[in-house]
Enzyme design. Structure first.
Site, PDB file in Angstrom:
ATOM      1  N   HIS A 139     -13.130 -12.409  -3.425  1.00 59.25           N
ATOM      2  CA  HIS A 139     -12.689 -13.795  -3.249  1.00 59.25           C
ATOM      3  C   HIS A 139     -13.479 -14.504  -2.154  1.00 59.25           C
ATOM      4  O   HIS A 139     -13.840 -13.894  -1.153  1.00 59.25           O
ATOM      5  CB  HIS A 139     -11.203 -13.828  -2.906  1.00 59.25           C
ATOM      6  CG  HIS A 139     -10.339 -13.285  -4.013  1.00 59.25           C
ATOM      7  ND1 HIS A 139      -8.973 -13.317  -3.972  1.00 59.25           N
ATOM      8  CD2 HIS A 139     -10.654 -12.715  -5.204  1.00 59.25           C
ATOM      9  CE1 HIS A 139      -8.481 -12.778  -5.088  1.00 59.25           C
ATOM     10  NE2 HIS A 139      -9.489 -12.392  -5.828  1.00 59.25           N
ATOM     11  N   GLU A 185      -5.669 -17.093  -2.596  1.00 59.85           N
ATOM     12  CA  GLU A 185      -5.651 -15.689  -2.146  1.00 59.85           C
ATOM     13  C   GLU A 185      -6.956 -15.410  -1.396  1.00 59.85           C
ATOM     14  O   GLU A 185      -7.635 -14.431  -1.654  1.00 59.85           O
ATOM     15  CB  GLU A 185      -5.566 -14.736  -3.343  1.00 59.85           C
ATOM     16  CG  GLU A 185      -4.284 -14.839  -4.133  1.00 59.85           C
ATOM     17  CD  GLU A 185      -4.287 -13.899  -5.334  1.00 59.85           C
ATOM     18  OE1 GLU A 185      -3.285 -13.221  -5.551  1.00 59.85           O
ATOM     19  OE2 GLU A 185      -5.316 -13.853  -6.042  1.00 59.85           O
ATOM     20  N   HIS A 226      -1.447  -6.788 -12.244  1.00 54.95           N
ATOM     21  CA  HIS A 226      -2.692  -6.512 -12.966  1.00 54.95           C
ATOM     22  C   HIS A 226      -2.328  -5.525 -14.070  1.00 54.95           C
ATOM     23  O   HIS A 226      -1.601  -4.565 -13.805  1.00 54.95           O
ATOM     24  CB  HIS A 226      -3.732  -5.897 -12.034  1.00 54.95           C
ATOM     25  CG  HIS A 226      -4.115  -6.788 -10.896  1.00 54.95           C
ATOM     26  ND1 HIS A 226      -5.214  -6.566 -10.112  1.00 54.95           N
ATOM     27  CD2 HIS A 226      -3.540  -7.923 -10.408  1.00 54.95           C
ATOM     28  CE1 HIS A 226      -5.307  -7.516  -9.195  1.00 54.95           C
ATOM     29  NE2 HIS A 226      -4.297  -8.347  -9.347  1.00 54.95           N
ATOM     30  N   ARG A 263       0.814  -1.223   0.000  1.00 55.78           N
ATOM     31  CA  ARG A 263       0.000   0.000   0.000  1.00 55.78           C
ATOM     32  C   ARG A 263       0.842   1.265   0.000  1.00 55.78           C
ATOM     33  O   ARG A 263       0.328   2.357   0.146  1.00 55.78           O
ATOM     34  CB  ARG A 263      -0.940   0.008   1.214  1.00 55.78           C
ATOM     35  CG  ARG A 263      -2.013  -1.069   1.130  1.00 55.78           C
ATOM     36  CD  ARG A 263      -2.981  -0.969   2.293  1.00 55.78           C
ATOM     37  NE  ARG A 263      -3.538  -2.274   2.607  1.00 55.78           N
ATOM     38  CZ  ARG A 263      -3.002  -3.127   3.477  1.00 55.78           C
ATOM     39  NH1 ARG A 263      -1.914  -2.788   4.139  1.00 55.78           N
ATOM     40  NH2 ARG A 263      -3.559  -4.291   3.697  1.00 55.78           N
ATOM     41  N   ASP A 313     -14.467  -7.963  -7.953  1.00 55.16           N
ATOM     42  CA  ASP A 313     -13.430  -8.850  -7.465  1.00 55.16           C
ATOM     43  C   ASP A 313     -13.662  -9.145  -5.989  1.00 55.16           C
ATOM     44  O   ASP A 313     -13.310  -8.342  -5.129  1.00 55.16           O
ATOM     45  CB  ASP A 313     -12.088  -8.110  -7.684  1.00 55.16           C
ATOM     46  CG  ASP A 313     -10.895  -8.945  -7.280  1.00 55.16           C
ATOM     47  OD1 ASP A 313     -11.086 -10.090  -6.847  1.00 55.16           O
ATOM     48  OD2 ASP A 313      -9.762  -8.431  -7.397  1.00 55.16           O
ATOM     49  N   HIS A 341       3.667 -10.889  -5.968  1.00 56.79           N
ATOM     50  CA  HIS A 341       2.575 -10.064  -6.517  1.00 56.79           C
ATOM     51  C   HIS A 341       2.988  -8.616  -6.307  1.00 56.79           C
ATOM     52  O   HIS A 341       3.452  -8.263  -5.227  1.00 56.79           O
ATOM     53  CB  HIS A 341       1.267 -10.369  -5.798  1.00 56.79           C
ATOM     54  CG  HIS A 341       0.046  -9.848  -6.523  1.00 56.79           C
ATOM     55  ND1 HIS A 341      -0.140  -8.517  -6.794  1.00 56.79           N
ATOM     56  CD2 HIS A 341      -1.012 -10.491  -7.055  1.00 56.79           C
ATOM     57  CE1 HIS A 341      -1.291  -8.366  -7.453  1.00 56.79           C
ATOM     58  NE2 HIS A 341      -1.839  -9.548  -7.634  1.00 56.79           N
ATOM     59  N   GLU A 388      -1.984 -10.694 -15.047  1.00 57.40           N
ATOM     60  CA  GLU A 388      -3.099 -11.438 -14.437  1.00 57.40           C
ATOM     61  C   GLU A 388      -4.438 -11.086 -15.080  1.00 57.40           C
ATOM     62  O   GLU A 388      -4.718  -9.912 -15.353  1.00 57.40           O
ATOM     63  CB  GLU A 388      -3.156 -11.137 -12.927  1.00 57.40           C
ATOM     64  CG  GLU A 388      -4.259 -11.914 -12.214  1.00 57.40           C
ATOM     65  CD  GLU A 388      -4.228 -11.761 -10.693  1.00 57.40           C
ATOM     66  OE1 GLU A 388      -3.307 -11.103 -10.165  1.00 57.40           O
ATOM     67  OE2 GLU A 388      -5.140 -12.312 -10.052  1.00 57.40           O
ATOM     68  N   TYR A 422      -0.606  -2.915  -5.396  1.00 54.36           N
ATOM     69  CA  TYR A 422      -1.873  -2.535  -6.031  1.00 54.36           C
ATOM     70  C   TYR A 422      -1.875  -1.074  -6.482  1.00 54.36           C
ATOM     71  O   TYR A 422      -2.768  -0.646  -7.208  1.00 54.36           O
ATOM     72  CB  TYR A 422      -3.043  -2.777  -5.061  1.00 54.36           C
ATOM     73  CG  TYR A 422      -3.238  -4.234  -4.715  1.00 54.36           C
ATOM     74  CD1 TYR A 422      -3.308  -5.197  -5.722  1.00 54.36           C
ATOM     75  CD2 TYR A 422      -3.337  -4.663  -3.396  1.00 54.36           C
ATOM     76  CE1 TYR A 422      -3.487  -6.542  -5.420  1.00 54.36           C
ATOM     77  CE2 TYR A 422      -3.518  -6.003  -3.085  1.00 54.36           C
ATOM     78  CZ  TYR A 422      -3.593  -6.930  -4.100  1.00 54.36           C
ATOM     79  OH  TYR A 422      -3.765  -8.254  -3.798  1.00 54.36           O
ATOM     80  N   ASP A 437      -6.779 -16.217 -12.642  1.00 62.19           N
ATOM     81  CA  ASP A 437      -7.377 -16.117 -11.316  1.00 62.19           C
ATOM     82  C   ASP A 437      -8.827 -16.557 -11.492  1.00 62.19           C
ATOM     83  O   ASP A 437      -9.591 -15.915 -12.221  1.00 62.19           O
ATOM     84  CB  ASP A 437      -7.279 -14.670 -10.796  1.00 62.19           C
ATOM     85  CG  ASP A 437      -7.831 -14.517  -9.385  1.00 62.19           C
ATOM     86  OD1 ASP A 437      -8.977 -14.941  -9.156  1.00 62.19           O
ATOM     87  OD2 ASP A 437      -7.125 -13.962  -8.522  1.00 62.19           O
ATOM     88  N   HIS A 451     -11.549 -13.992 -10.611  1.00 59.48           N
ATOM     89  CA  HIS A 451     -11.592 -12.913 -11.597  1.00 59.48           C
ATOM     90  C   HIS A 451     -12.231 -13.403 -12.900  1.00 59.48           C
ATOM     91  O   HIS A 451     -13.023 -12.689 -13.515  1.00 59.48           O
ATOM     92  CB  HIS A 451     -10.178 -12.405 -11.912  1.00 59.48           C
ATOM     93  CG  HIS A 451      -9.478 -11.806 -10.732  1.00 59.48           C
ATOM     94  ND1 HIS A 451      -8.168 -11.381 -10.771  1.00 59.48           N
ATOM     95  CD2 HIS A 451      -9.913 -11.564  -9.467  1.00 59.48           C
ATOM     96  CE1 HIS A 451      -7.827 -10.904  -9.584  1.00 59.48           C
ATOM     97  NE2 HIS A 451      -8.859 -11.013  -8.782  1.00 59.48           N
ATOM     98  N   HIS A 476      -4.125 -18.381  -9.697  1.00 56.97           N
ATOM     99  CA  HIS A 476      -4.694 -18.057  -8.390  1.00 56.97           C
ATOM    100  C   HIS A 476      -6.001 -18.823  -8.249  1.00 56.97           C
ATOM    101  O   HIS A 476      -6.892 -18.658  -9.078  1.00 56.97           O
ATOM    102  CB  HIS A 476      -4.968 -16.550  -8.269  1.00 56.97           C
ATOM    103  CG  HIS A 476      -3.716 -15.728  -8.232  1.00 56.97           C
ATOM    104  ND1 HIS A 476      -3.704 -14.384  -8.521  1.00 56.97           N
ATOM    105  CD2 HIS A 476      -2.446 -16.066  -7.915  1.00 56.97           C
ATOM    106  CE1 HIS A 476      -2.457 -13.934  -8.386  1.00 56.97           C
ATOM    107  NE2 HIS A 476      -1.680 -14.930  -8.033  1.00 56.97           N
TER     108      HIS A 476
END
Ligand SMILES: [Zn+2]
Ligand SMILES: [Zn+2]
Length: 304
Positions: A234, A264, A111, A41, A232, A71, A148, A74, A182, A185, A219
């Site tokens: 999960h 994930e 991504h 972050r 999105d 990964h 991804e 973001y 994924d 996704h 994923h």
């Protein structure tokens, strides 16, 4: 307890040190693990110290982890139309690539980014341009960037296999790119992971557009939202909108047997008191095994 044989793993925390993810993976008896190599972050990057790097390599050598995947943050948007944000994104992605190289992590999942209303073709070209610049700046790196598949939230790119194909086709060093699937996704993006037959059709489409050889990471997440919702969210395996029959088809496909398949899903405690990672891994173990006599006995002992 036996090792999970099916190249199943989980995204694990690096709190208290990068090597802690490896130690936790060892405890979970998994053969692969996904990590962030920095706080995902934050734009700021503290350089890795020699001590951190040594500890990582030492722990890696002492554990039985067969594959590590990273990964990226973001915050990165390699499709950003804003010059300042695009520059920051490229610079952080550069750092992510270099950290993987230092830590000997062969795959960096990212991504593709969001075009922010500039149009999909524009966005895909922008991502390819960013990757071309970085590849030129950093020749000879071993790390492969895995684009991804996304859920297609907002203006996110990558919710069609064709998007990933297009980015790869527009790059000057396509051998430095691969693909990460994924399942959550894909379902949210509208792919038919709603039955075994649907999953076979999705794999056929993937074969035609991208080619199965390019898939290097998967994923494994169930989805809280049904097919085509473009969000999105999960969910634990077998508790969302993807039936176990679709997961079984995917994890047993001969092309995907030896590649890392990573959970994930949320790190919570399940109703029966076990951590959800343990429960999800047990579910995947059952799906990944052909029912031999020995396995049937094991399966009776695992409550799912
Ligand atoms: Zn991701
Ligand atoms: Zn994912």
């Amino acid at each position: 307890m036996h090792y999970h044989v099916g190249m199943f793993g989980s995204h694990l925390s690096i709190a208290g040190g990068l090597h802690n993810a490896l130690l936790e993976a060892q405890q979970l008896k998994i053969s692969c693990v996904q990590v962030f190599t920095k706080n995902q972050r934050q734009w700021q990057v503290k350089p890795l110290t020699n001590e951190q790097i040594d500890l990582w390599h030492k722990t890696r050598a002492q554990t039985k982890i067969r594959q590590v995947v990273s990964h990226d943050s973001y915050l990165i948007n390699l499709a950003s139309p804003d010059p300042e944000n695009w520059k920051k994104s490229k610079s952080l992605f550069r750092e992510e690539l270099l950290r993987c190289e230092t830590l000997n992590i062969p795959f960096l999942v990212t991504h593709p980014g969001a075009h922010m209303r500039q149009g999909e073709d524009w966005g895909l070209a922008r991502v390819a341009k960013a990757l071309n610049q970085l590849h030129k700046q950093l020749p000879g790196l071993k790390v492969i960037t895995c684009l991804e598949v996304t859920a297609g939230q907002g203006t996110a790119l990558g919710y069609r296999f064709e998007h990933l194909r297009k980015i790869i086709d527009l790059t000057t060093q396509p051998q430095r790119l691969a693909v990460c699937l994924d399942t959550a996704h894909m379902l949210a993006a509208g792919y038919e992971l709603t039955s075994a037959a649907g999953c076979r059709r999705v794999i056929a489409e993937l074969t035609d557009t991208i080619g199965l050889d390019l898939v290097q990471v998967i994923h494994l997440n169930d989805s809280k939202v049904p097919k085509g919702k473009r969000v999105d969210r999960h969910e634990h395996i077998g508790h969302g909108h993807i039936p176990l029959s679709a997961f079984r088809e995917l994890v047993n496909h001969h092309h995907f047997r030896s590649i890392p398949k990573i959970l994930e899903t949320a790190k919570e405690i399940s109703p029966d008191g076990r951590p959800w990672d343990i429960v999800n891994l047990a579910t995947l173990d059952q799906l990944g095994k052909r029912p031999t006599k020995r396995n049937l006995n094991t399966q009776k002992r695992i409550k799912v």
